[in-house]
Design a protein around this motif. Structure first.
Motif, PDB file in Angstrom:
ATOM      1  N   GLU A  75       4.738  22.021  12.134  1.00 50.17           N
ATOM      2  CA  GLU A  75       4.978  23.360  11.598  1.00 50.17           C
ATOM      3  C   GLU A  75       3.742  23.784  10.813  1.00 50.17           C
ATOM      4  OE1 GLU A  75       8.060  25.998   8.847  1.00 50.17           O
ATOM      5  OE2 GLU A  75       8.536  23.905   9.310  1.00 50.17           O
ATOM      6  N   GLU A  81       6.156  27.099  14.486  1.00 53.44           N
ATOM      7  CA  GLU A  81       6.584  25.765  14.885  1.00 53.44           C
ATOM      8  C   GLU A  81       6.086  25.485  16.300  1.00 53.44           C
ATOM      9  OE1 GLU A  81      10.807  25.642  14.689  1.00 53.44           O
ATOM     10  OE2 GLU A  81      10.898  26.097  12.539  1.00 53.44           O
ATOM     11  N   ILE A  96      13.556  17.212  -0.378  1.00 51.96           N
ATOM     12  CA  ILE A  96      13.249  17.717   0.960  1.00 51.96           C
ATOM     13  C   ILE A  96      14.322  18.724   1.359  1.00 51.96           C
ATOM     14  CG2 ILE A  96      12.794  17.116   3.357  1.00 51.96           C
ATOM     15  CD1 ILE A  96      10.819  15.901   1.355  1.00 51.96           C
ATOM     16  N   THR A 156      14.204  20.608   7.336  1.00 53.07           N
ATOM     17  CA  THR A 156      12.750  20.452   7.286  1.00 53.07           C
ATOM     18  C   THR A 156      12.274  19.637   8.485  1.00 53.07           C
ATOM     19  OG1 THR A 156      12.694  20.558   4.872  1.00 53.07           O
ATOM     20  CG2 THR A 156      10.836  19.480   5.937  1.00 53.07           C
ATOM     21  N   HIS A 157      11.139  20.026   9.048  1.00 52.89           N
ATOM     22  CA  HIS A 157      10.553  19.265  10.150  1.00 52.89           C
ATOM     23  C   HIS A 157       9.719  18.108   9.614  1.00 52.89           C
ATOM     24  CE1 HIS A 157      12.051  22.190  12.913  1.00 52.89           C
ATOM     25  NE2 HIS A 157      11.342  23.169  12.386  1.00 52.89           N
ATOM     26  N   HIS A 190       3.800  18.783   9.031  1.00 50.27           N
ATOM     27  CA  HIS A 190       3.396  20.102   8.538  1.00 50.27           C
ATOM     28  C   HIS A 190       1.888  20.140   8.349  1.00 50.27           C
ATOM     29  CE1 HIS A 190       7.602  21.201   7.354  1.00 50.27           C
ATOM     30  NE2 HIS A 190       7.699  19.881   7.323  1.00 50.27           N
ATOM     31  N   ILE A 240       5.782  24.353   0.010  1.00 47.99           N
ATOM     32  CA  ILE A 240       6.671  23.937   1.103  1.00 47.99           C
ATOM     33  C   ILE A 240       7.910  23.246   0.552  1.00 47.99           C
ATOM     34  CG2 ILE A 240       6.851  22.592   3.240  1.00 47.99           C
ATOM     35  CD1 ILE A 240       3.828  22.628   3.456  1.00 47.99           C
ATOM     36  N   PHE A 241       7.711  22.438  -0.490  1.00 45.55           N
ATOM     37  CA  PHE A 241       8.796  21.652  -1.080  1.00 45.55           C
ATOM     38  C   PHE A 241       8.931  22.033  -2.561  1.00 45.55           C
ATOM     39  CE2 PHE A 241       6.305  18.922   1.878  1.00 45.55           C
ATOM     40  CZ  PHE A 241       7.184  18.955   2.957  1.00 45.55           C
TER      41      PHE A 241
END
Length: 510
Positions: free
Chosen positions: A104, A114, A341, A345-346, A349, A422-423
């Motif tokens: 991603e 993605e 997480i 979530t993939h 990244h 992202i997190f």
């Protein structure tokens, strides 16, 4: 358990055919292929475990991958699944978990994408972002598929073996001609034939950079054809138990076929006699001899450290002008609470906030969360985040004691702050933290400047200048990411197959 041997004569009581310096995946594939042909093989590894940057280490219940967790080459079909083939050839198999999304992207100006395993879905998403370039997008990636299908149509062995070349050409001349056509071409040349949008061309740069640490103009289209297509063909398959499982199984297979690995065996010199490589000298002054010597060290280490300068061929001096060490990395191995997480979530990244920073010091961040695929890598209720960003050793070289540790902390804090885009709230969820620098990579992997391989120092014609496995020093061969076709586990596996094929021919083992 990883097989080991401290006394060579207990396992190999006859003359060695091949002595391999380093147990990276390239060296292990070479060793296992030769051992399966009946050769007496000894691998010398300076560290405690096999695999080099393709190994794993354990801390407080976590199994961390040393290098990237995104693995190509473990598919089930065709000829490009080189890691699967290498394991199967020695009676080993690696259980894997398939990843439905390769990566991603989190790119500037809210560019999110993605890369789905399903090729049509990926092309549709990218075309939706650039509808005016939909035709060019299809044409560019179709060119990559053309190259991949040619690669996947022939067994990949040594380009230095005339018998092999004759056989594959007779078997599939169209595939061979296709590969010959694209061998001197770089990705940027192809992309600009079909695409004009500058933002999309920057994305193609990042598509290359995320695995080659080079922009499109410096990345060979042959390599891109493999990566951009195989992620939708064989797919991204994570080895159960961690990436280090691959090297451990190769080491087990090597021993099954009569070969051996000696750990904590640091080679200090390649011994030359009558202008031929005849063995090595270890740091404890022990000398070991073999019919051929194969270096899985970088070419800088091989010809700049292990060989006396009087034996360095002109071709290697030319190579060192054409190629330079790629950056090393600042790496974070984090143990985090599961709630850090977000849901859905993939695993993989890539984060970049400004296009101008793509190649900058600690600019692009690569992220993997392998516990989303294999929860056994961490204690219950925990995840692993492995984040790494390119960094040159020059900024770390002259730091000592408190200044070095402060620089590590500053880099780690900066990376964690950026990752919170992202997190969210990541910093509060961290329970374990390991920080690595280019000095760490140099120390533990024994690689020049901590590099992960060579990149062009100038614009070059694709893969044409990349050296193969033989050298101008008789009976000395090279294998790994300093050889054709370059960096990546699947690429060094190719190098290992090719090296074993060439050495096997020279030793009359094929």
């Amino acid at each position: 358990m990883t097989p080991s041997i401290n006394n060579v004569t207990s396992s190999l009581n006859t003359e060695l055919d091949a002595l391999i310096i380093g147990s990276g995946v390239g060296g292990l594939v070479t060793g296992t292929q030769l051992a399966s042909k009946g050769a007496k093989v000894l691998v010398l590894e300076r560290y405690l475990t096999p695999g080099g940057s393709g190994s794993s280490f354990r801390r407080e219940g976590y199994t961390f991958d040393v290098g990237a967790s995104m693995v190509f080459g473990l598919g089930k079909k065709g000829y490009t699944n080189l890691l699967t083939r290498a394991l199967n050839d020695i009676g080993e198999e690696c259980s894997t978990i398939s990843d439905p999304v390769q990566l991603e992207y989190h790119l500037p100006d809210q560019f999110r994408l993605e890369v789905n395993y399903q090729y049509k879905d990926f092309i549709a998403c990218l075309s939706n972002l650039f509808p005016h370039e939909s035709k060019g997008i299809s044409q560019f990636y179709n060119t990559c598929w053309q190259i991949f299908r040619a690669l996947d149509a022939i067994p990949l062995l040594s380009l230095e073996d005339p018998n092999y070349l004759a056989k594959v050409f007779l078997r599939n001349p169209l595939a061979c001609l296709t590969l010959a056509r694209w061998l001197p071409v770089n990705v940027g040349d192809v992309a600009r034939q079909y695409i004009t949008d500058e933002r999309l061309l920057k994305f193609i740069d990042m598509e290359c950079y995320c695995w080659s640490v080079m922009p499109a103009d410096l990345t060979p289209i042959i390599n891109a054809g493999m990566v951009f297509s195989d992620r939708h063909a064989g797919g991204i398959n994570y080895p159960s138990g961690g990436v280090g499982t691959i090297a451990e199984k190769l080491a087990t297979g090597l021993q099954r076929y009569g070969g051996a690995i000696r750990y904590k065996s640091r080679v200090s010199e390649i011994i030359i006699k009558d202008e031929k490589a005849i063995g090595v000298r270890l740091s404890n002054n022990e000398e070991i001899y073999a019919r051929v010597v194969i270096s899985n060290a970088t070419r800088w280490n091989t010809f700049g450290t292990l060989l006396n300068k009087s034996y360095i061929p002109k071709t290697e001096k030319t190579w060192s002008k054409r190629y330079k060490p790629s950056p090393s990395f600042v790496s974070l191995h984090l143990g985090v609470r599961a709630e850090a997480i977000p849901l859905n979530t993939h695993c993989h990244h890539l984060l970049l906030e400004s296009w101008n920073e793509m190649e900058a010091e600690q600019g692009t961040i690569f992220v993997s969360i392998p516990t989303l695929l294999d929860p056994s890598l961490a204690p219950t209720g925990r995840h692993i985040i492995h984040a790494f960003t390119p960094s040159m050793i020059t900024g770390w070289e002259n730091l000592y004691s408190s200044a070095y540790f402060q620089a590590k902390k500053t880099s780690a804090d900066r990376l964690i702050h950026r990752l919170e885009s992202i997190f969210p709230g990541l910093n509060k969820g961290i329970t374990n933290l390991e920080i690595g620098t280019p000095r760490s990579h140099r120390r533990f992997l024994g690689r020049q400047q901590g590099t992960y391989g060579p990149i062009p120092a100038m614009r070059l014609p694709g893969l044409l200048p990349m050296p193969l496995n033989t050298t101008e020093v008789e009976r000395l061969y090279c294998v790994g990411d300093s050889c054709f076709p370059g960096q990546g586990l699947n690429a060094v596996a190719f190098s290992g197959f090719a090296c074993a094929d060439r050495v096997g021919a020279d030793l009359n083992l094929n």
